[in-house]
Design a protein around this motif. Sequence first.
Motif, PDB file in Angstrom:
ATOM      1  N   LEU A 158       1.026  -0.720   0.432  1.00  0.00           N
ATOM      2  CA  LEU A 158       0.176   0.097  -0.029  1.00  0.00           C
ATOM      3  C   LEU A 158       0.778   0.967  -0.013  1.00  0.00           C
ATOM      4  N   ARG A 218       0.647   4.369  -2.945  1.00  0.00           N
ATOM      5  CA  ARG A 218       0.406   5.158  -3.148  1.00  0.00           C
ATOM      6  C   ARG A 218       1.481   6.756  -3.604  1.00  0.00           C
ATOM      7  N   HIS A 270      -6.138  -5.797   2.619  1.00  0.00           N
ATOM      8  CA  HIS A 270      -7.009  -5.251   3.436  1.00  0.00           C
ATOM      9  C   HIS A 270      -8.468  -5.554   1.925  1.00  0.00           C
ATOM     10  N   THR A 271      -8.352  -6.162   1.227  1.00  0.00           N
ATOM     11  CA  THR A 271      -8.731  -5.753  -0.182  1.00  0.00           C
ATOM     12  C   THR A 271     -10.269  -6.176   0.287  1.00  0.00           C
ATOM     13  N   SER A 295      -8.766  -2.722  -3.570  1.00  0.00           N
ATOM     14  CA  SER A 295      -8.214  -2.658  -2.514  1.00  0.00           C
ATOM     15  C   SER A 295      -7.988  -0.740  -2.547  1.00  0.00           C
ATOM     16  N   GLN A 296      -8.473  -0.580  -1.387  1.00  0.00           N
ATOM     17  CA  GLN A 296      -8.245   0.887  -0.965  1.00  0.00           C
ATOM     18  C   GLN A 296      -8.047   1.456  -2.360  1.00  0.00           C
TER      19      GLN A 296
END
Length: 184
Positions: free
Chosen positions: A4, A8, A169-170, A58-59
């Motif tokens: 992640l 980002r 954390h999908t 995801s996110q």
Amino acid sequence: MGLLSVLRRLKNSPEQEVRILLLGLDNAGKTCILKQLASEDISHITPTQGFNIKSVQSQGFKLNVWDIGGQRKIRPYWRNYFENTDLLIYVIDSSDRKRFDETAQELAELLDEEKLNMVPLLIFANKQDLMTAATAAEIAESLNLHTIRDRIWQIQPCSALTAEGVQVHTHTHTETHTHKYIHT
């Protein structure tokens, strides 16, 4: 840290598609990591003889992950998948010290590829749950990662078996495609 944080830095705004190439030697745990990212059952995994593609939300990112088999006979085909890669994930079996030279050579060749120039690199130092696993710092030293100057890179200790260090954390949906190479 991990996937992640690299995503980002890679993309300024979420809601973007990211093409991820997942490579490494055979038995490093690539497919298991892919299944963990997709929150799928990992109890029945067989060696990838071709490639698997999964699209995972995801996110705010849509991750299109290409998991390519790592057997020696398949590695020459890796270059067919370099085009438009946003992130290279290289998976290493941290417990297989006998293959560190081989994996270092493969990684060095990937980093020299023109189509992967400047592509960020995330190394998963997998199988950290095993007592014989080298630490991420030992692997970074073994691979001479400190000499990489042409791209963002990060090494992440993980265990594909327990999902520690892998999970993103999908949520929402996952699409799966599996393909085998046909040698002519």
